[in-house]
Design a protein around this motif. Structure first.
Motif, PDB file in Angstrom:
ATOM      1  N   ARG A 113       0.829  -1.213   0.000  1.00 20.35           N
ATOM      2  CA  ARG A 113       0.000   0.000   0.000  1.00 20.35           C
ATOM      3  C   ARG A 113       0.863   1.263   0.000  1.00 20.35           C
ATOM      4  NH1 ARG A 113      -5.032  -1.445  -0.836  1.00 20.35           N
ATOM      5  NH2 ARG A 113      -5.831  -3.089   0.495  1.00 20.35           N
ATOM      6  N   ASP A 114       0.358   2.304  -0.671  1.00 13.79           N
ATOM      7  CA  ASP A 114       1.004   3.610  -0.584  1.00 13.79           C
ATOM      8  C   ASP A 114       0.388   4.373   0.590  1.00 13.79           C
ATOM      9  OD1 ASP A 114      -1.373   4.890  -1.382  1.00 13.79           O
ATOM     10  OD2 ASP A 114      -0.545   5.666  -3.257  1.00 13.79           O
ATOM     11  N   PRO A 115       0.872   5.585   0.912  1.00 14.40           N
ATOM     12  CA  PRO A 115       0.338   6.316   2.071  1.00 14.40           C
ATOM     13  C   PRO A 115      -1.152   6.646   1.979  1.00 14.40           C
ATOM     14  CG  PRO A 115       2.462   7.218   1.441  1.00 14.40           C
ATOM     15  CD  PRO A 115       2.061   6.245   0.359  1.00 14.40           C
ATOM     16  N   ASP A 116      -1.722   6.640   0.773  1.00 11.96           N
ATOM     17  CA  ASP A 116      -3.143   6.936   0.616  1.00 11.96           C
ATOM     18  C   ASP A 116      -3.995   5.683   0.479  1.00 11.96           C
ATOM     19  OD1 ASP A 116      -3.388   9.948   0.570  1.00 11.96           O
ATOM     20  OD2 ASP A 116      -1.782   9.637  -0.881  1.00 11.96           O
ATOM     21  N   GLY A 117      -3.407   4.503   0.695  1.00  5.08           N
ATOM     22  CA  GLY A 117      -4.173   3.260   0.670  1.00  5.08           C
ATOM     23  C   GLY A 117      -4.273   2.588  -0.682  1.00  5.08           C
ATOM     24  N   ASN A 118      -3.628   3.140  -1.706  1.00  3.90           N
ATOM     25  CA  ASN A 118      -3.651   2.508  -3.021  1.00  3.90           C
ATOM     26  C   ASN A 118      -2.826   1.224  -3.017  1.00  3.90           C
ATOM     27  OD1 ASN A 118      -5.225   4.486  -4.560  1.00  3.90           O
ATOM     28  ND2 ASN A 118      -3.518   5.840  -4.109  1.00  3.90           N
ATOM     29  N   ASN A 119      -3.231   0.271  -3.845  1.00  3.92           N
ATOM     30  CA  ASN A 119      -2.573  -1.031  -3.967  1.00  3.92           C
ATOM     31  C   ASN A 119      -1.498  -0.919  -5.049  1.00  3.92           C
ATOM     32  OD1 ASN A 119      -1.909  -3.640  -4.886  1.00  3.92           O
ATOM     33  ND2 ASN A 119      -3.951  -4.442  -4.489  1.00  3.92           N
ATOM     34  N   LEU A 120      -0.240  -0.971  -4.642  1.00  6.60           N
ATOM     35  CA  LEU A 120       0.878  -0.862  -5.584  1.00  6.60           C
ATOM     36  C   LEU A 120       1.516  -2.223  -5.796  1.00  6.60           C
ATOM     37  CD1 LEU A 120       2.683   2.359  -4.355  1.00  6.60           C
ATOM     38  CD2 LEU A 120       0.904   2.117  -6.059  1.00  6.60           C
ATOM     39  N   GLU A 121       2.080  -2.389  -6.978  1.00  5.23           N
ATOM     40  CA  GLU A 121       2.760  -3.634  -7.329  1.00  5.23           C
ATOM     41  C   GLU A 121       4.021  -3.292  -8.109  1.00  5.23           C
ATOM     42  OE1 GLU A 121       1.942  -7.410 -10.377  1.00  5.23           O
ATOM     43  OE2 GLU A 121       0.359  -5.952  -9.992  1.00  5.23           O
ATOM     44  N   ALA A 122       5.087  -3.990  -7.810  1.00  3.73           N
ATOM     45  CA  ALA A 122       6.288  -3.959  -8.651  1.00  3.73           C
ATOM     46  C   ALA A 122       6.384  -5.352  -9.246  1.00  3.73           C
ATOM     47  CB  ALA A 122       7.533  -3.615  -7.841  1.00  3.73           C
ATOM     48  N   VAL A 123       6.485  -5.432 -10.587  1.00  2.00           N
ATOM     49  CA  VAL A 123       6.437  -6.721 -11.265  1.00  2.00           C
ATOM     50  C   VAL A 123       7.539  -6.832 -12.307  1.00  2.00           C
ATOM     51  CG1 VAL A 123       4.698  -5.890 -12.917  1.00  2.00           C
ATOM     52  CG2 VAL A 123       4.979  -8.340 -12.556  1.00  2.00           C
ATOM     53  N   HIS A 124       8.112  -8.030 -12.370  1.00  2.04           N
ATOM     54  CA  HIS A 124       9.071  -8.366 -13.424  1.00  2.04           C
ATOM     55  C   HIS A 124       8.554  -9.597 -14.149  1.00  2.04           C
ATOM     56  CE1 HIS A 124      12.755  -8.842 -15.621  1.00  2.04           C
ATOM     57  NE2 HIS A 124      12.781 -10.114 -15.284  1.00  2.04           N
ATOM     58  N   HIS A 125       8.561  -9.525 -15.485  1.00  2.00           N
ATOM     59  CA  HIS A 125       8.085 -10.635 -16.314  1.00  2.00           C
ATOM     60  C   HIS A 125       9.283 -11.350 -16.935  1.00  2.00           C
ATOM     61  CE1 HIS A 125       3.946  -9.132 -16.189  1.00  2.00           C
ATOM     62  NE2 HIS A 125       4.474  -7.935 -16.328  1.00  2.00           N
ATOM     63  N   THR A 126       9.366 -12.656 -16.695  1.00  2.00           N
ATOM     64  CA  THR A 126      10.344 -13.490 -17.365  1.00  2.00           C
ATOM     65  C   THR A 126       9.561 -14.475 -18.213  1.00  2.00           C
ATOM     66  OG1 THR A 126      11.835 -13.331 -15.484  1.00  2.00           O
ATOM     67  CG2 THR A 126      12.268 -15.083 -17.071  1.00  2.00           C
ATOM     68  N   PHE A 127       9.813 -14.446 -19.498  1.00  2.00           N
ATOM     69  CA  PHE A 127       9.092 -15.341 -20.412  1.00  2.00           C
ATOM     70  C   PHE A 127      10.034 -16.434 -20.891  1.00  2.00           C
ATOM     71  CE2 PHE A 127       6.849 -11.297 -20.665  1.00  2.00           C
ATOM     72  CZ  PHE A 127       5.550 -11.716 -20.409  1.00  2.00           C
ATOM     73  N   PRO A 128       9.540 -17.666 -20.931  1.00  2.17           N
ATOM     74  CA  PRO A 128      10.394 -18.744 -21.441  1.00  2.17           C
ATOM     75  C   PRO A 128      10.745 -18.502 -22.902  1.00  2.17           C
ATOM     76  CG  PRO A 128       8.150 -19.544 -20.976  1.00  2.17           C
ATOM     77  CD  PRO A 128       8.208 -18.093 -20.611  1.00  2.17           C
ATOM     78  N   GLY A 129      11.878 -18.935 -23.269  1.00  2.69           N
ATOM     79  CA  GLY A 129      12.173 -18.758 -24.664  1.00  2.69           C
ATOM     80  C   GLY A 129      13.580 -18.774 -24.958  1.00  2.69           C
TER      81      GLY A 129
END
Length: 129
Positions: A113-129
């Protein structure tokens, strides 16, 4: 697809400090700051492309409407860095970093959560290949 997002904040300065500190490992930094015509600061944050994609401004509509915002991380280590910074900031951790196979096999993310209650996400995508 997304050009930019603006969030209403109860304390713009505190929100800008939070976002730049917690998301630093994703390359997020303050690009610009100005006073809005009606008063109050407006802050433009950018990532590595130096384009202001996240805007923080004073709360105008204080109804309960939490936002989910996902920020791209350049690596799993960057996601872990966001997690460590969010913990240091004392914010609510919703989900610690892990792989989310229900999204796809290489989806690695942390949610908090941020200070105002928002739902934050940090994401990394690894795709097979």
């Amino acid at each position: 697809m997304l050009d930019h997002l603006a969030l209403q904040c109860t304390d713009v300065g505190a929100a800008a400090d939070f976002y730049t500190r917690v998301l630093a490992s994703c390359g997020v930094r303050e690009l610009m700051r100005y006073e809005a015509p009606g008063g109050g600061a407006v802050v433009g944050l950018c990532g590595p492309d130096s384009f202001p994609r996240l805007w923080l401004g004073s709360a105008v509509d204080t109804g309960v409407r939490p936002v989910h915002l996902a920020v791209a991380a350049p690596s799993r280590e960057a996601v872990d860095g966001v997690f460590a910074a969010a913990e240091d900031a004392g914010t609510e951790i919703l989900h610690e970093p892990r792989i989310w196979p229900e999204y796809h096999p290489g989806y690695y993310a942390v949610f908090f959560r941020d200070p105002d209650g928002n739902n934050l996400e940090a994401v990394h995508h690894t795709f097979p290949g």
